[in-house]
Design an enzyme around this catalytic site. Sequence first.
Site, PDB file in Angstrom:
ATOM      1  N   ILE A  14       0.735  -1.369  -0.104  1.00 33.73           N
ATOM      2  CA  ILE A  14       0.111  -0.059  -0.122  1.00 33.73           C
ATOM      3  C   ILE A  14       0.841   0.892   0.041  1.00 33.73           C
ATOM      4  O   ILE A  14       0.752   2.425  -0.756  1.00 33.73           O
ATOM      5  CB  ILE A  14      -1.086  -0.050   1.267  1.00 33.73           C
ATOM      6  CG1 ILE A  14      -1.907  -0.568   0.816  1.00 33.73           C
ATOM      7  CG2 ILE A  14      -1.841   1.519   0.944  1.00 33.73           C
ATOM      8  CD1 ILE A  14      -3.033  -1.304   2.229  1.00 33.73           C
ATOM      9  N   TYR A 136      -4.503  -4.362  16.466  1.00 33.98           N
ATOM     10  CA  TYR A 136      -4.151  -3.615  15.235  1.00 33.98           C
ATOM     11  C   TYR A 136      -5.549  -3.083  15.912  1.00 33.98           C
ATOM     12  O   TYR A 136      -5.442  -1.547  15.217  1.00 33.98           O
ATOM     13  CB  TYR A 136      -4.203  -5.071  14.367  1.00 33.98           C
ATOM     14  CG  TYR A 136      -4.280  -3.960  13.143  1.00 33.98           C
ATOM     15  CD1 TYR A 136      -3.313  -4.186  12.480  1.00 33.98           C
ATOM     16  CD2 TYR A 136      -5.394  -4.318  12.381  1.00 33.98           C
ATOM     17  CE1 TYR A 136      -3.321  -3.124  10.951  1.00 33.98           C
ATOM     18  CE2 TYR A 136      -5.444  -3.973  11.307  1.00 33.98           C
ATOM     19  CZ  TYR A 136      -4.354  -3.894  10.963  1.00 33.98           C
ATOM     20  OH  TYR A 136      -4.401  -2.707   9.427  1.00 33.98           O
ATOM     21  N   LYS A 140      -5.862   1.105  15.428  1.00 36.07           N
ATOM     22  CA  LYS A 140      -6.915   2.031  14.340  1.00 36.07           C
ATOM     23  C   LYS A 140      -7.480   2.893  14.935  1.00 36.07           C
ATOM     24  O   LYS A 140      -7.857   3.878  14.363  1.00 36.07           O
ATOM     25  CB  LYS A 140      -7.335   0.506  13.144  1.00 36.07           C
ATOM     26  CG  LYS A 140      -5.704  -0.144  12.144  1.00 36.07           C
ATOM     27  CD  LYS A 140      -4.906   0.820  11.655  1.00 36.07           C
ATOM     28  CE  LYS A 140      -3.749   0.407  10.545  1.00 36.07           C
ATOM     29  NZ  LYS A 140      -3.369   1.355  10.302  1.00 36.07           N
ATOM     30  N   ILE A 169      -7.062  -6.231   0.860  1.00 36.71           N
ATOM     31  CA  ILE A 169      -6.132  -6.054   0.303  1.00 36.71           C
ATOM     32  C   ILE A 169      -5.071  -6.678  -0.759  1.00 36.71           C
ATOM     33  O   ILE A 169      -4.555  -7.367   0.404  1.00 36.71           O
ATOM     34  CB  ILE A 169      -5.213  -4.265   0.007  1.00 36.71           C
ATOM     35  CG1 ILE A 169      -6.062  -3.632   1.088  1.00 36.71           C
ATOM     36  CG2 ILE A 169      -4.752  -3.865  -0.931  1.00 36.71           C
ATOM     37  CD1 ILE A 169      -7.174  -3.282   0.195  1.00 36.71           C
TER      38      ILE A 169
END
Length: 236
Positions: A14, A136, A140, A169
């Site tokens: 990314i 995580y 976030k 992704i």
Amino acid sequence: MSRRVLLVGGSSDIGLAIARAFGPPVVGVGLTPCADPAFASYLVADCSSSDVASDVVARAARELGGLDVVVLAAAIMPVAPAHTTSDTQWRSALGAALDSAFFVCRAALPLLGEGSAIVAVSSVNAFLAAPGVPAYAAAKAGLEGLVRQLALEYGPRGIRVNAVAPGLIGGETVPDSAAGYPLGRTGRPEEVAAAVTFLADASFVTGVVLPVDGGLSIASPAAFVRPDLRARWLQD
């Protein structure tokens, strides 16, 4: 228009797509070396340290002659349920995504002016729970709170702060048994990058978290758990 960009977390798929989407000049920073030509230069540094983050911002601003855009794309995702998540896993996840974002922003905000932008890369895990990623998800979610706070406080100075929230992704087609994505596939790095550059340019958008998730976050779980609804959804 050429924008002077600092990209934190630039060596991931990314991150590289974001650097290529902006084009030069981009200064990247990450934990491992990266020689991709998308970067004017690349600094190996851990911005979860406030002193290091301040030094990185200062070096990038000197090299670029100022800053127009700061992209916060660093992340570490330990996979473990809460009861086995170690102190190190917890701190690494928060350090990569949240501490580094705060320290970089704190150093960069005095250098940003009217029309500048900060764009963070969050995740659908900030608002859609998934097993095994408590550290995580918390990092976030904290990042999204920071985005809203900075957008409110620094909007009067013409600084916009937004985030994108990618789903999975990779670009591959999601198997039928796991088709929670209305578009029928996971995303591609360049699709996240397109959303980041859009938010960097969107002059009247601030404080938003833009899902880049193929519609995952709009789908009721019942739509792909209940067999009758699954059949209705997937029928030609």
